[in-house]
Design a protein around this motif. Structure first.
Motif, PDB file in Angstrom:
ATOM      1  N   UNK A 254       0.830  -1.216   0.000  1.00 15.07           N
ATOM      2  CA  UNK A 254       0.000   0.000   0.000  1.00 15.07           C
ATOM      3  C   UNK A 254       0.858   1.258   0.000  1.00 15.07           C
ATOM      4  N   UNK A 255       2.012   1.184   0.610  1.00 11.89           N
ATOM      5  CA  UNK A 255       2.892   2.359   0.702  1.00 11.89           C
ATOM      6  C   UNK A 255       3.675   2.599  -0.588  1.00 11.89           C
ATOM      7  N   UNK A 257       3.369   0.600  -3.736  1.00 12.80           N
ATOM      8  CA  UNK A 257       2.887   0.099  -5.029  1.00 12.80           C
ATOM      9  C   UNK A 257       1.521   0.644  -5.429  1.00 12.80           C
ATOM     10  N   UNK A 258       0.653   0.870  -4.444  1.00 13.43           N
ATOM     11  CA  UNK A 258      -0.724   1.270  -4.725  1.00 13.43           C
ATOM     12  C   UNK A 258      -0.889   2.784  -4.617  1.00 13.43           C
ATOM     13  N   UNK A 259      -1.605   3.364  -5.582  1.00 12.48           N
ATOM     14  CA  UNK A 259      -1.919   4.801  -5.554  1.00 12.48           C
ATOM     15  C   UNK A 259      -3.150   5.002  -4.665  1.00 12.48           C
ATOM     16  N   UNK A 260      -2.915   5.397  -3.425  1.00 10.96           N
ATOM     17  CA  UNK A 260      -4.011   5.592  -2.479  1.00 10.96           C
ATOM     18  C   UNK A 260      -4.672   6.950  -2.687  1.00 10.96           C
ATOM     19  N   UNK A 261      -5.932   7.091  -2.261  1.00 13.17           N
ATOM     20  CA  UNK A 261      -6.589   8.404  -2.346  1.00 13.17           C
ATOM     21  C   UNK A 261      -5.815   9.451  -1.549  1.00 13.17           C
ATOM     22  N   UNK A 262      -5.923  10.697  -1.957  1.00  8.56           N
ATOM     23  CA  UNK A 262      -5.215  11.789  -1.290  1.00  8.56           C
ATOM     24  C   UNK A 262      -5.551  11.813   0.199  1.00  8.56           C
ATOM     25  N   UNK A 263      -4.500  11.863   1.013  1.00  5.94           N
ATOM     26  CA  UNK A 263      -4.689  11.959   2.450  1.00  5.94           C
ATOM     27  C   UNK A 263      -4.806  10.633   3.166  1.00  5.94           C
ATOM     28  N   UNK A 322      -6.457   2.172  -5.577  1.00  2.66           N
ATOM     29  CA  UNK A 322      -7.239   1.852  -4.390  1.00  2.66           C
ATOM     30  C   UNK A 322      -8.436   0.964  -4.747  1.00  2.66           C
ATOM     31  N   UNK A 323      -9.087   1.265  -5.835  1.00  4.36           N
ATOM     32  CA  UNK A 323     -10.212   0.437  -6.276  1.00  4.36           C
ATOM     33  C   UNK A 323      -9.759  -0.977  -6.594  1.00  4.36           C
ATOM     34  N   UNK A 324      -8.640  -1.083  -7.289  1.00  6.26           N
ATOM     35  CA  UNK A 324      -8.107  -2.400  -7.608  1.00  6.26           C
ATOM     36  C   UNK A 324      -7.776  -3.200  -6.368  1.00  6.26           C
ATOM     37  N   UNK A 325      -7.248  -2.529  -5.359  1.00  8.18           N
ATOM     38  CA  UNK A 325      -6.889  -3.224  -4.124  1.00  8.18           C
ATOM     39  C   UNK A 325      -8.132  -3.660  -3.351  1.00  8.18           C
TER      40      UNK A 325
END
Length: 414
Positions: A254-255, A257-263, A322-325
């Motif tokens: 998550x840190x 590899x994945x593009x998390x939502x802002x914030x 994030x959706x993919x995860x």
């Protein structure tokens, strides 16, 4: 301690035990608190602590710490079980293991180097497995055979409940690691105090003679010489290895590899993904077991769920969002829950002999514990060698697909 030691004397004694009110619920609390520690600390707090100490080498350090500590866990569980068998009492080991875990978690919270973190986590794994061995023995000790199914179902709920609670606590205390570790220590100690205060120990008959190591090895090899049991063992080992190779590094995934939502921070993301996965796992566990019974078909459920677990690992590769995860976590939970539920039924149908059923189920447990020891080393090596988490997802998926194929050679189950 052999599995046969757990069956015969306790099976006979359990019906004579006066009913202890609230025991089922206290067992659920005791097991859920244990799994909260494993999931919350192992999946969130420990990776965060290692990343803060050495961000450049966090993947390799987590793999080394995870692998070595798993050896401690595997060793201390049977040792503690055998010792509690010898004393004929569970409560001192439950309470002692929990209080020792509180002390070990307090020590871990003060660690400021990778070496001290490794020592601290090994101590936590050792003491928690003293607690776990004694808590696990409570069911055959104190619950009559007629109520074992209900007890097993409640204990099974400890994984989704404890896993979710653990990750939620860890995500809320991710900015104060010391506080988080102490909260988990108090949680397991409180559960132990409740269980030992309200449920007394039950006198047991003398333990069975210890089985020599050579005889245990011969029994292990004998079970694996059986064609169908051997393939069931291989399939379980591959599936567990594939699952834990990915799940153990989820925070770093998550840190990095994945593009998390802002914030959104990785720990907060874990607090969302874990309940999604655990709810899906609980649903598929029940649905898979019921449907496989109704249709009298096992292999199709086991093979399909293992194949699904392998295929869904492609989602975070092609869509590292994030959706993919979220989609991956839900489908992966569905696949793993169904596999574990129905595969256990398959194993009971391919045991080499009814007389040694307990022993052979103990052999199968090696397919659960062994891959969890190897998984951190495998994951660390894959991420380091291939330069990222894409390779980890693909290797984890390939292992699960091989687990699906392993069900095909089994001949005695439909």
């Amino acid at each position: 301690m052999t599995t046969n030691e757990l069956t015969e004397p306790r099976e006979n004694a359990a019906p004579k035990v006066p009913r202890q009110r609230g025991l089922m619920m206290l067992l659920l609390v005791a097991n859920a608190s244990m799994l909260a520690v494993y999931m919350g600390v192992g999946s969130v707090l420990l990776p965060l602590q290692i990343a803060a100490i050495d961000p450049a080498n966090k993947v390799a350090i987590l793999g080394l710490v995870g692998g070595i500590s798993a050896v401690f866990a595997t060793a201390f569980n049977p040792i503690a079980g055998a010792l509690s068998d010898r004393t004929g009492r569970r409560n001192p080991w439950i309470l002692g293991g929990a209080l020792a875990s509180l002390a070990a978690l307090a020590f871990l919270s003060t660690a400021r180097t990778a070496v001290l973190v490794g020592i601290g986590w090994c101590l936590v794994q050792a003491t928690m497995n003293v607690y776990q061995a004694a808590v696990t023995a409570v069911v055959p000790d104190r619950i009559p055979p007629s109520r074992r199914g209900t007890a097993s179902a409640l204990v099974g709920l400890a994984l989704p409940i404890g896993g979710t609670v653990g990750v939620l606590i860890a995500s809320q205390t991710s900015g104060q690691l010391r506080t988080g570790y102490l909260v988990f220590g108090v949680l397991v100690a409180g559960a132990a105090v409740l269980l030992t205060s309200f449920c007394r120990d039950v006198p047991r008959s003398a333990p069975a003679p210890a089985v020599p190591g050579r005889a245990q090895l011969a029994a292990f090899l004998s079970a694996l010489s059986h064609h169908d049991f051997r393939w069931a063992f291989i399939g379980r080992a591959l599936m567990v290895l594939g699952y834990f190779s990915v799940i153990g590094y989820q925070l770093y995934i998550l840190d990095d590899h994945i593009a998390l939502p802002d914030g959104m921070q990785p720990a907060a993301a874990m607090a969302v993904l874990t309940p999604v996965s655990m709810v899906a796992m609980a649903v598929s566990t029940l649905a898979g077991g019921l449907l496989s019974d109704r249709l009298d078909r096992r292999k199709v459920f086991v093979g399909a769920s293992a194949a699904l677990a392998g295929l869904v690992t492609v989602i975070p590769v092609v869509s590292p969002t994030w959706t993919g995860m979220l989609v991956f976590s839900a489908l992966n939970g569905l696949a793993f829950g169904c596999f574990m539920a129905v595969d256990t039924a398959v194993v009971t149908l391919v045991l080499p002999s009814a007389e040694d059923a307990a022993r052979d189920m103990g052999v199968l447990n090696i397919a659960n514990a062994g891959p969890q020891i190897i998984a951190p080393f495998v994951a660390s090596a894959v991420v380091t060698a291939l330069g990222g988490y894409t390779g980890l997802f693909l290797v984890g998926g390939a292992l699960s697909l091989l687990g699906a194929l392993a069900i095909l050679p089994i001949r005695s189950v439909r």
